[in-house]
Design an enzyme around this catalytic site. Structure first.
Site, PDB file in Angstrom:
ATOM      1  N   HIS A  76      -7.847  -5.486  -0.519  1.00 34.62           N
ATOM      2  CA  HIS A  76      -6.573  -4.815  -0.285  1.00 34.62           C
ATOM      3  C   HIS A  76      -5.903  -5.285   0.999  1.00 34.62           C
ATOM      4  O   HIS A  76      -4.679  -5.458   1.049  1.00 34.62           O
ATOM      5  CB  HIS A  76      -6.805  -3.308  -0.236  1.00 34.62           C
ATOM      6  CG  HIS A  76      -5.552  -2.503  -0.057  1.00 34.62           C
ATOM      7  ND1 HIS A  76      -4.525  -2.503  -0.995  1.00 34.62           N
ATOM      8  CD2 HIS A  76      -5.145  -1.674   0.942  1.00 34.62           C
ATOM      9  CE1 HIS A  76      -3.561  -1.712  -0.583  1.00 34.62           C
ATOM     10  NE2 HIS A  76      -3.891  -1.199   0.591  1.00 34.62           N
ATOM     11  N   SER A  92       0.841  -1.198   0.000  1.00 27.34           N
ATOM     12  CA  SER A  92       0.000   0.000   0.000  1.00 27.34           C
ATOM     13  C   SER A  92       0.882   1.255   0.000  1.00 27.34           C
ATOM     14  O   SER A  92       1.786   1.381  -0.830  1.00 27.34           O
ATOM     15  CB  SER A  92      -0.939  -0.041   1.208  1.00 27.34           C
ATOM     16  OG  SER A  92      -1.968   0.915   1.101  1.00 27.34           O
ATOM     17  N   ASP A 106      -8.587  -6.475  -4.959  1.00 27.40           N
ATOM     18  CA  ASP A 106      -8.260  -5.147  -4.425  1.00 27.40           C
ATOM     19  C   ASP A 106      -8.915  -4.071  -5.287  1.00 27.40           C
ATOM     20  O   ASP A 106      -8.591  -3.928  -6.469  1.00 27.40           O
ATOM     21  CB  ASP A 106      -6.737  -4.976  -4.422  1.00 27.40           C
ATOM     22  CG  ASP A 106      -6.262  -3.720  -3.693  1.00 27.40           C
ATOM     23  OD1 ASP A 106      -7.076  -2.826  -3.433  1.00 27.40           O
ATOM     24  OD2 ASP A 106      -5.053  -3.654  -3.392  1.00 27.40           O
TER      25      ASP A 106
END
Length: 353
Positions: free
Chosen positions: A319, A135, A290
């Site tokens: 995610h 991320s 995601d």
């Protein structure tokens, strides 16, 4: 393992040209540097995490895990602007002797990475065996790699991108609007904007998980209900959890930093920037479910980094799968590192046995 702090004695100049005095960087380290300082694992954390990676990434990091303190010297630094010890909006502005709050200067992913570089210099680290992040952590890892300010042997980037998408920026802006809609956010106090932060976290959670995950974990058994749904209480619970451990100012600024992520800024076309990465073994991991960082973004990265490997991590959780699917990640990352002759080979053999 207790948090450590590095203090930088000079002014820290941001990408914007503004300067921060008395920069403090909080970090955790585990294990010991080997004789030739070749066993460094550097972890870049995501949006609201702290620097204690053994706490928030168990199953991949820990005493008996793939990344352990017997084989490696593991570093995780709390990012600039975060709530957990590094200079942030609640820190004291030496010009006023009061907290910065909304007067904190805006910063970028590049500024975060620049601060990592200062810590690496302080620790005498000149090369990183494996740089890993998911991320916002993956954004940092990619930025550090293309900046070429330190030798990186292995890059592992999970659920991230080469530049933040309009979709991602829109999610972040919606969260900032929620924070700004809380009238207290205009006040100069540590607990300002917390109701807005709660709403922002609820929004963010929808981008971290999936339709199917909610349809399974929050499904109702009582079909006669007209209120007090599980999904409603879950959103409120997750918002309250963040409010108890974070502050609205840091969250607002960190989402701005995430928006700033663009490997091509001042460098040229992103494709050429990625293709300029040389001598780095890259493993790029995408998660098909995601919705915040869809897998085509990781495919793009892997396509343009020379000889990069791409792996799709199938997860029910979207995610957040990069934090949850640690058994699969251990196998995939272990195989990748074994191929490139690191100490992961020994750990992987234990798993196979």
């Amino acid at each position: 393992m207790s948090v450590k702090t590095f203090g930088y004695s000079q002014d820290f100049e941001l990408e914007s040209g503004k300067k921060l005095a008395n920069l403090q960087i909080a970090y955790h380290s585990y294990g010991q540097l080997n004789e030739d300082k070749s066993n460094v694992i550097w972890v870049c954390h995501a949006l609201t995490a702290n620097s204690d990676v053994f706490d928030w990434w168990p199953g991949l990091f820990g005493e008996n895990e793939l990344f352990n303190d017997k084989d490696y010297f593991i570093i995780c630094a709390n990012v600039l602007g975060s709530h957990y010890g590094t200079t942030n909006p609640l820190s004291i502005d030496p010009n006023t002797n009061l907290p910065y709050y909304s007067d904190f200067p805006q910063f970028t992913i590049r500024d975060i990475v620049k601060a990592h570089g200062l810590l690496a210099d302080h620790l005498g680290i000149q090369e990183i065996n494996t740089l890993i992040g998911g991320s916002l952590g993956g954004q940092q890892a990619l930025e550090w790699t293309v900046s070429k300010t330190i030798k990186i042997h292995n890059l592992i980037a999970i659920g991230t991108n080469a530049f933040f998408s309009p979709w991602g920026i829109a999610f972040n802006e919606s969260q900032r609007l929620a924070i700004e809609a809380d009238a207290s956010f205009k006040e100069q106090r540590d607990d300002a904007g917390l109701n807005g932060l709660k709403a922002a976290r609820s929004m963010a959670l929808l981008s971290y998980r999936t339709y199917n995950a909610y349809g399974t974990t929050q499904v109702e058994s009582d079909h006669d209900k007209t209120d007090a749904y599980k999904a409603s209480s879950y959103q409120a619970y997750q918002g309250d959890k963040l409010v108890k451990r974070f502050n609205a100012f840091s969250y607002w600024y960190l989402t701005k930093a995430m928006d700033s992520h663009h490997l091509g800024r001042g460098r040229g076309q992103v494709e050429q920037v990625l293709s300029s990465i040389e001598g780095v073994n890259a493993l790029i991991i995408g998660i098909p479910s995601d919705v915040l960082f869809p897998p085509q973004e990781q495919e793009f990265i892997a396509k343009h980094i020379p000889n990069a490997e791409y792996y799709e991590l199938h997860s029910f959780f979207g995610h957040d799968g990069f934090l949850i699917e640690t058994k699969t990640l251990t196998q995939v990352i272990g195989n990748f590192l074994e191929k490139h002759n690191t100490k992961a080979e020994n750990h992987l053999n234990l798993i196979k046995e």
